[in-house]
Design a protein around this motif. Structure first.
Motif, PDB file in Angstrom:
ATOM      1  N   ILE A  55      11.568   1.449   4.955  1.00 10.67           N
ATOM      2  CA  ILE A  55      10.317   1.709   5.668  1.00 10.67           C
ATOM      3  C   ILE A  55      10.042   3.200   5.774  1.00 10.67           C
ATOM      4  N   VAL A  57       8.048   5.944   5.136  1.00 13.58           N
ATOM      5  CA  VAL A  57       6.673   6.040   4.657  1.00 13.58           C
ATOM      6  C   VAL A  57       6.489   7.197   3.692  1.00 13.58           C
ATOM      7  N   THR A  60       7.707   5.446   0.557  1.00 21.01           N
ATOM      8  CA  THR A  60       7.004   4.278   0.030  1.00 21.01           C
ATOM      9  C   THR A  60       5.487   4.480   0.006  1.00 21.01           C
ATOM     10  N   TRP A  61       4.977   5.354   0.898  1.00 21.72           N
ATOM     11  CA  TRP A  61       3.524   5.575   1.070  1.00 21.72           C
ATOM     12  C   TRP A  61       2.789   4.347   1.563  1.00 21.72           C
ATOM     13  N   CYS A  62       3.442   3.213   1.614  1.00 26.68           N
ATOM     14  CA  CYS A  62       2.835   1.981   2.101  1.00 26.68           C
ATOM     15  C   CYS A  62       1.649   1.508   1.257  1.00 26.68           C
ATOM     16  N   GLY A  65       1.306  -2.293   0.425  1.00 32.33           N
ATOM     17  CA  GLY A  65       0.821  -3.078   1.547  1.00 32.33           C
ATOM     18  C   GLY A  65      -0.653  -2.839   1.795  1.00 32.33           C
ATOM     19  N   PHE A  66      -1.011  -1.610   1.644  1.00 29.91           N
ATOM     20  CA  PHE A  66      -2.405  -1.254   1.841  1.00 29.91           C
ATOM     21  C   PHE A  66      -3.279  -2.013   0.843  1.00 29.91           C
ATOM     22  N   THR A 123      -6.094   2.624  -4.115  1.00 26.17           N
ATOM     23  CA  THR A 123      -4.762   2.430  -3.518  1.00 26.17           C
ATOM     24  C   THR A 123      -3.807   1.804  -4.518  1.00 26.17           C
ATOM     25  N   HIS A 127      -0.352   3.385  -5.626  1.00 25.61           N
ATOM     26  CA  HIS A 127       0.856   2.574  -5.544  1.00 25.61           C
ATOM     27  C   HIS A 127       1.639   2.661  -6.841  1.00 25.61           C
TER      28      HIS A 127
END
Lengths: 256, 938, 239
Positions: A55, A57, A60-62, A65-66, A123, A127
């Motif tokens: 987790i 961030v 992973t930059w998230c 999920g975004f 995004t 990703h």
């Protein structure tokens, strides 16, 4: 007072109806916590425990999920838009106008769907950059990367089919150009290499299949609508499911 | 905040979430405010409109009330109300009430205690009598017994009846007294009712106005056939309502509401079909008006809205509401735009209309100097010509003239006219002034401008050609409208002599000689500039058009309109930066600039000579440019479904078609077609002619009955000039003033007599002449009135054109067309009359020829002329049977002054006259004379 | 029938009074204008009328042209003298009987008369031929009626005043004409053989007086009328 409250809660939470809704106890025990995730239809996908680095961030930059969140957002707004949109050449353009002028909150609904689509593409690209940067495409995650590329392609196709639905000059010409490129495909396009030899004409090649005709017209519109609202989302749903399952199985790639 | 060295589960994301929630909240509030208020400006407009409407209605009610309070009725109302109040007071006073109560009590007592018992006794006695009568019948043996019984009971009945009647009388008296008590109140209440009607209606209106306004809502007209959902009325809420509520948009009513909306109800047509714009838009004024980027049909403001009329009304635009459009179309037709620029709907005109003259004989007709100068700049020679300016250099003009000279069929070398004496030229001038030339031509001093101005014709034409032209115009210009005046050779020569004197430069310069080597260059120029589109040139009859098609110019994409390098400059002048900001405005700007200076878009660009723009300059005025741009803006792509398209009735179409022919041949130049119609302030309408205007008073001769003045046709009425509210002048007789002056001056006719020499009024023509005769007359006129100096020429119109004119008159005057049964010509009818009245025809003939009536003392009869001077003569009676309609003859003989006020024909027939020749009333005598005329064979 | 003209006059006066508004009332100490119409130059001779139709009746007696009648001492007959646009003055009195124009020997006798608006004129036909009565008013309704010899009398009604005298002619016999001056006030006179005229009972003031003759045209003079006095004003015409 507290005693009474506690007593009520106890009775409530021990009743048969409660237990039929919630199959776990809400006592904060480790077992109950685990069951909260594992026993939930929507959440059982999600790992119960994850490594700390998963987790991070900054790592992973998230974005994955975004992107998924954007996909859900677009599905929701798209669904709402479907109430006001008729996919035929007489109504399509005017319905979009009506959404802007006449429907309550139609302006923001349509605009957020449009901007959301752009954002989803952005995004998903970020990703992919991140996955590349973190080397998360390497063994054993090669298959997942391929899935991801296919998902990228499907994202683009969603944008492309959605573009036509406004039935304006922009959309119509964009699709014209795109499908004209398709007719130059080898073997299956009537203007492509070996197309003619295989008996491809403007009326039976891949372009025709895409447009449902030889011109961008009413058939093209309804086909785009079906692909955009049903076909591609279903494919995306399945492929995204497999993509997430592989992330679970392969685990998050660790720190560099 | 995310801190580097803390454990994940110890990190607090609360600030982030708070911030994000704050943003979300702000966005939510913004969305809601935007949705509810900012993108619903129509709410504000509607609200304000209802407020204005309320004020307006309020004021109206108050005005009505105030006006009512000024009237006598109101005074009466107040009087009676006062009396009523007094009476009510009196009525309500203790004593009166007490008395009423007593009376009512008395009445009730009487009814209950006295009348009722008596009545019931009476009823039972009557019933008993019936019983006894029955017994009487059933017991014949006991007759006497029962008879006595009957007698007894009858006595009882009589007693009860008298008791009852006296009681009833008492009851009536008491009832009367009761009503007397409240008599006053009732009387005044009834009287008041006649005034309360007005007051009540005013009060009801007041209440209605105070009522709450309708809920704010989107008003939409959905028209599926046109694919329109017009929501214009959401802001323009007052567009259908009565004018006067406001003077500013969007609250004001549609201008000329009853005309435009009356004929095109909003429910059926919507707004966008005429005004364009974006009907569905509601979020802002610019969006709704379509004055946004890329929208193809932005709002048509002002006169530009007339462009849309073409879509449904086609090219028939002769109606009130589209004057600019009609003017534009007229210019388009007259200037011959369709000849270079193909336009659907105008192909037929190519065959029938003359734009530029036939140049086949130009070397015979025209002097060389004129030809070259004309080609170079036509308007310098004749300012009102339709031919545009091609901006040729002198050399180019010479080359073109050379080519035309070369291919001319007939030629001449003689450019000088023979010598004529001053008196001969004056003869020619007199002929010119009274043959009717002024009806179409001006000679520089006076005359109309229907045909070319002849002020310098002497510089243009060769004498020989002029003479031959006057004798038969159509020989040289088959499409020309100029008629044949049936001149004698001498008359033509004298008139040509006069025409040759019409020059601006008196010196006869040496005429130019042509260098034939320039002819080829000339031919190329002609081919390049398309002269053959308007002019017939030998060898170039079948060449195509050189201009761009204009059929759908109103929808042409703006990226196809080449602004050259001037785009920003020209668009800046009209207030936009880029063309796509307002597509319609850009298109109109391009068109207007093109019309003003057709080659302007070459400015600042490098172009090979062969690529330069070719359109010539028509030197339009700004008004003309506006009219043309309105017309061209209406030639659009949109196809209107057939149930929206205007379909005139057959009658209307024929009427319009006929009038077009009338306009083509300039009938209105000579003849008066309609009379003056004056509407006075008090609403009465009179139709006729103004006889005299003096010191603010108008003396008006009625040609049609006026009920308000109680006078009939022929009679004069007088009213003040200030009382005139609308004066619709009669159309036609444009040349009357000029012709009158010239007849008096050149032929010595007195002022009082000259009216008998002017072209006849065609008011009521449809009711006067038989259609077949009129058709023949139009095809080939005959001399009806030999004393006339100005005679109807032969127009050589086609059969269709003559027929259209005859039909026009029939429709206009409501006459039977094309056949009418004339019973007087029927042998059977005549025999019938002979049977009923002996020597019917003989007596009619006697009446006709009798010295007291003596028709032939004034009327021509075939070849026999009457006595006296020709100006006292009357038309030929021998042709009446074919020429005149019988009913017209009847009306004429009854009183000529009602049909043609001022005529010399007297009224002959009145009661009691000519009984020695043909006994009977005037109607009978007139019918006889008419029958005689209808069978006139002499 | 005898009073018909009277009633018509009263009614017409009432109706036209709405527009013209001549106020007729009592005039005390009114002034008078009188004078003579004089011809400047040698008195022209009267030509004989050229009869082109119905010679048996019309040329039976020779008639001289009545277009311009000048006596030996240059007095002009048949000149109508009137006050222009006078608005207040003496009452208009209806004539006892309708004025007459007689068509006798194919000429109108008298040649010139002057009446107030609303008066009915009677046209007589004393000849054995048919005449037609054709009036040429500028303001009033024109009349054109045939009048055979059997129809001895025709009535013509007048309603409005005429700025210039109205011509009454016969179309059958083009030389026949007569003139009727129609005024909405009673201040007018026609000169007789001696060329004199008198207009009396005028309220004091300055007025325009117009003299009209059919061939010579009209002359207008400003005259100051003094109460109780006679002002003399002569009109000198020349061709």
């Amino acid at each position: 007072m507290n005693e009474l409250l506690r007593k009520i809660i106890e009775v409530l939470t021990l009743s048969q109806i409660w237990r039929s809704f919630f199959r776990r106890k809400h006592d904060g025990s480790k077992r109950s916590n685990v069951l909260a995730v594992v026993g939930n239809f929507f959440m059982h996908f999600h790992p119960i425990k994850i490594k700390r680095h998963a987790i991070a961030v900054r790592y992973t930059w998230c974005m994955g999920g975004f992107t998924f969140f954007m996909f859900l957002f677009l599905t929701l707004t798209g669904l709402l838009l479907m109430f006001y949109y008729h996919p035929n050449v007489r109504d399509a353009f005017w319905d979009v106008k009506d959404l802007k002028y006449n429907v309550a909150f139609g302006k923001i609904l349509r605009n957020s769907h449009r901007w959301g689509a752009h954002l989803m593409v952005i995004t998903v690209m970020i990703h992919m950059v991140r996955v590349f940067m973190t080397g998360s495409y390497k063994a054993p995650r090669e298959f997942n990367w391929v899935l991801g590329v296919l998902l990228l392609l499907l994202t683009f196709l969603l944008s492309f089919t959605g573009y036509l639905l406004t039935w304006d000059q922009l959309g119509m010409w964009a699709i014209t150009v795109g499908t004209n490129m398709a007719r130059a495909t080898p073997f299956i396009g009537h203007e492509g290499p070996f197309g003619e030899q295989l008996g491809m004409t403007a009326y039976n090649d891949i372009r025709f299949a895409l447009l449902g005709g030889s011109m961008v017209g009413p058939n093209a519109l309804i086909r785009a609508y079906i692909w955009h609202c049903v076909g591609i989302p279903l494919v995306v749903a399945f492929m995204a499911a497999v993509h997430f399952w592989r992330v679970r199985k392969d685990g998050f790639s660790g720190p560099l | 905040m995310i801190f580097k060295n803390k454990l994940e589960e110890d990190k607090s994301y609360a600030p982030l979430f708070l911030a994000l929630s704050g943003i979300l909240m702000a966005v939510l509030i913004w969305v809601i405010v935007d949705e509810a208020v900012i993108i619903r400006p129509w709410k504000g407009y509607q609200k304000r409109f209802y407020k204005l409407e309320k004020e307006f209605l309020f004021n109206k009610v108050l005005d009505e009330r105030a006006a009512f309070e000024k009237t006598d009725d109101y005074k009466n109302y107040l009087d009676i109300k006062a009396k009523l109040d007094q009476a009510t007071e009196r009525y309500n006073s203790k004593d009166v009430k007490k008395r009423e109560k007593e009376l009512i009590a008395e009445l009730n007592r009487l009814k209950k205690k006295e009348l009722k018992p008596v009545t019931s006794k009476l009823i039972s006695a009557r019933n008993k009598k019936l019983e006894i009568e029955y017994d009487f019948g059933h017991h014949p043996k006991k007759k006497d017994y029962y008879l006595k019984k009957i007698k007894d009971i009858e006595a009882d009945i009589a007693k009860y009846e008298s008791q009852q009647s006296s009681l009833v009388k008492k009851k009536d008296a008491i009832t009367q007294n009761i009503s007397l008590v409240s008599a006053d109140v009732q009387k005044y209440t009834a009287e008041l009712k006649q005034y309360t009607g007005v007051i009540d209606s005013i009060d009801a209106k007041y209440e209605a106005v105070k009522r709450k306004r309708p809920t704010l809502q989107v008003y939409q007209t959905f028209i599926p056939e046109l694919d329109e959902a017009d929501r214009c009325m959401s802001c323009h809420s007052g567009i259908k309502k009565e004018p006067g509520i406001s003077d500013e948009n969007p609250y004001k009513a549609h201008p000329d509401r009853d005309y435009y909306i009356g004929n095109h109800p909003v429910e059926k047509f919507g707004c966008v079909v005429c005004h364009d714009g974006q009907g569905r838009a509601l979020t802002s004024v610019e969006e709704a008006h379509g004055e946004v980027e890329y929208w193809l049909t932005p709002l048509l403001r002002g006169k530009n809205a007339e462009s849309s009329c073409i879509k449904c009304h086609g090219m028939d635009m002769d109606f009130e509401g589209a004057k600019t459009l009609a003017k534009g179309k007229k210019l388009f037709t007259e200037k011959g735009c369709y000849r270079c620029h193909e336009t659907k709907g105008f192909q037929a005109l190519e065959e029938s209309e003359l734009t530029g003259p036939d140049l086949t004989n130009v070397a015979y007709s025209t002097k060389p100097n004129w030809l070259v100068a004309w080609i170079q700049h036509p308007k310098h020679l004749r300012p009102d010509t339709s031919m545009p300016n091609f901006d040729f250099s002198r050399d180019e003009a010479e080359a073109i003239a050379t080519y035309l000279w070369k291919v001319s069929e007939q030629t001449t070398e003689n450019f000088n006219s023979p010598q004529f004496s001053a008196s001969e030229i004056d003869e020619g001038r007199k002929l010119f002034s009274t043959k009717g030339c002024y009806v179409c031509h001006s000679d520089g001093n006076e005359g109309l401008d229907f045909a070319p101005n002849l002020f310098n014709i002497g510089e243009k034409l060769n004498y020989d050609y002029a003479v031959n032209w006057l004798l038969d115009p159509k020989k040289y210009q088959p499409k020309s409208v100029m008629p044949n005046f049936r001149l004698s050779e001498n008359e033509a020569r004298l008139m040509a002599a006069y025409l040759m004197t019409l020059k601006t430069n008196k010196e006869d310069k040496q005429q130019h000689t042509f260098d034939m080597s320039l002819a080829d260059a000339g031919e190329k120029l002609i081919q390049r500039y398309g002269c053959f589109s308007c002019h017939k040139i030998k060898g170039m009859e079948k060449v195509g058009r050189i201009g761009v098609e204009l059929t759908k110019i109103g929808s042409k994409a703006i990226n196809f309109l080449d602004f050259g390098v001037l785009e920003h400059e020209l668009l800046h002048e009209v207030g936009i930066k880029y063309g796509h900001e307002n597509v319609g405005l850009t298109r109109r700007t391009w068109i207007k600039n093109k019309l003003k200076e057709p080659r302007i878009f070459d400015e600042g660009r490098y172009k090979l000579p062969k690529d330069k723009l070719r359109m010539p300059n028509f030197e339009f005025t700004d008004d003309e440019i506006e009219a043309l741009s309105v017309f061209l803006g209406g030639l659009v792509e949109q196809e209107i479904p057939s149930n929206f398209v205007y379909k005139p009735t057959e009658k209307k179409k024929d009427y319009n078609d006929g009038f077009k022919v009338v306009e083509k041949f300039n009938c209105l130049g000579c003849h008066q077609f309609t009379l003056d119609t004056i509407t006075l302030n008090n609403g009465s309408v009179v139709e006729g002619v103004i006889k005299k205007e003096k010191k603010g008073k108008v003396y008006f001769q009625l040609w049609k009955e006026s009920k308000e003045f109680k006078k009939g046709p022929g009679q004069t009425v007088r009213f003040k000039k200030d009382d005139i509210s609308i004066h619709e002048k009669g159309i036609g007789a444009k040349v009357a003033g000029v012709l009158t002056a010239n007849l008096i001056k050149d032929h010595g006719i007195s002022e009082k007599e000259v009216v008998n020499y002017l072209p006849p009024r065609l008011y009521g023509q449809g009711q006067k002449t038989q259609p077949a005769w009129l058709y023949g007359f139009l095809k080939s006129p005959i001399i009806l009135r030999p004393w006339y100096k100005t005679v109807m020429p032969t127009f050589n119109m086609s059969d269709e054109e003559a027929e259209k004119i005859v039909k026009y008159f029939a429709i206009r005057d409501g006459a039977e067309y094309p056949f009418e049964y004339i019973k007087e010509k029927n042998r059977g009818y005549i025999n019938d009359q002979e049977r009923k009245h002996s020597d019917y025809m003989a007596k009619a003939g006697e009446l006709f020829n009798s010295p007291t009536v003596n028709c032939i003392s004034c009327h021509i009869r075939g070849d026999v002329m009457p006595e006296g001077k020709p100006s006292d003569w009357a038309p030929d009676l021998a042709i009446s049977k074919d020429r005149l309609k019988p009913e017209w003859i009847t009306n004429w003989l009854t009183d000529p002054q009602t049909i043609q006020p001022g005529t010399k024909m007297p009224t002959f027939f009145s009661k009691g006259m000519y009984q020695d020749i043909m006994p009977g009333d005037p109607e009978f005598q007139i019918q006889a004379v008419k029958t005689f005329l209808m069978n006139f064979n002499n | 029938m005898k009073y018909k003209g009277f009633f018509v006059l009263i009614i017409t006066l009432f109706m036209s009074s709405q527009l013209f508004a001549y106020e007729g009332g009592d005039v005390s100490n009114g002034g008078t204008v009188s004078g003579k119409a004089i011809f400047k130059g040698a008195a022209p001779a009267r030509a004989a009328i050229d009869v082109t139709k119905d010679k048996e009746v019309c040329a039976a007696t020779e008639h001289l042209s009545d277009l311009l009648i000048v006596s030996a001492d240059n007095a002009i007959k048949n000149v109508i003298v009137s006050i222009v646009d006078i608005e207040k003055g003496k009452k208009i009195e209806a004539p006892a009987a309708n004025p007459e124009l007689d068509q006798n020997g194919c000429v109108f006798i008298p040649h010139v008369i002057a009446i107030t608006a609303g008066t009915t004129i009677d046209i007589l036909n004393s000849d054995a031929v048919t005449h037609n009565v054709h009036t040429y008013p500028e303001e009033n309704t024109a009349v054109n009626k045939a009048q055979p010899s059997s129809l001895k009398r025709i009535s013509i009604e007048t309603e409005f005043g005429e700025e210039d005298p109205m011509k009454v002619a016969c179309d059958y016999h083009g030389w026949m004409s007569s003139w009727v001056g129609i005024f909405e006030h009673p201040y007018f006179a026609v000169t007789g053989d001696d060329g004199t005229f008198t207009i009396d009972n005028i309220p004091a003031g300055a007025y325009e007086v117009k003299a009209w003759q059919e061939e010579l045209g009209e002359l207008v003079k400003t005259v100051a009328v003094k109460a109780g006095e006679t002002t003399t004003e002569n009109f000198e015409f020349e061709k």
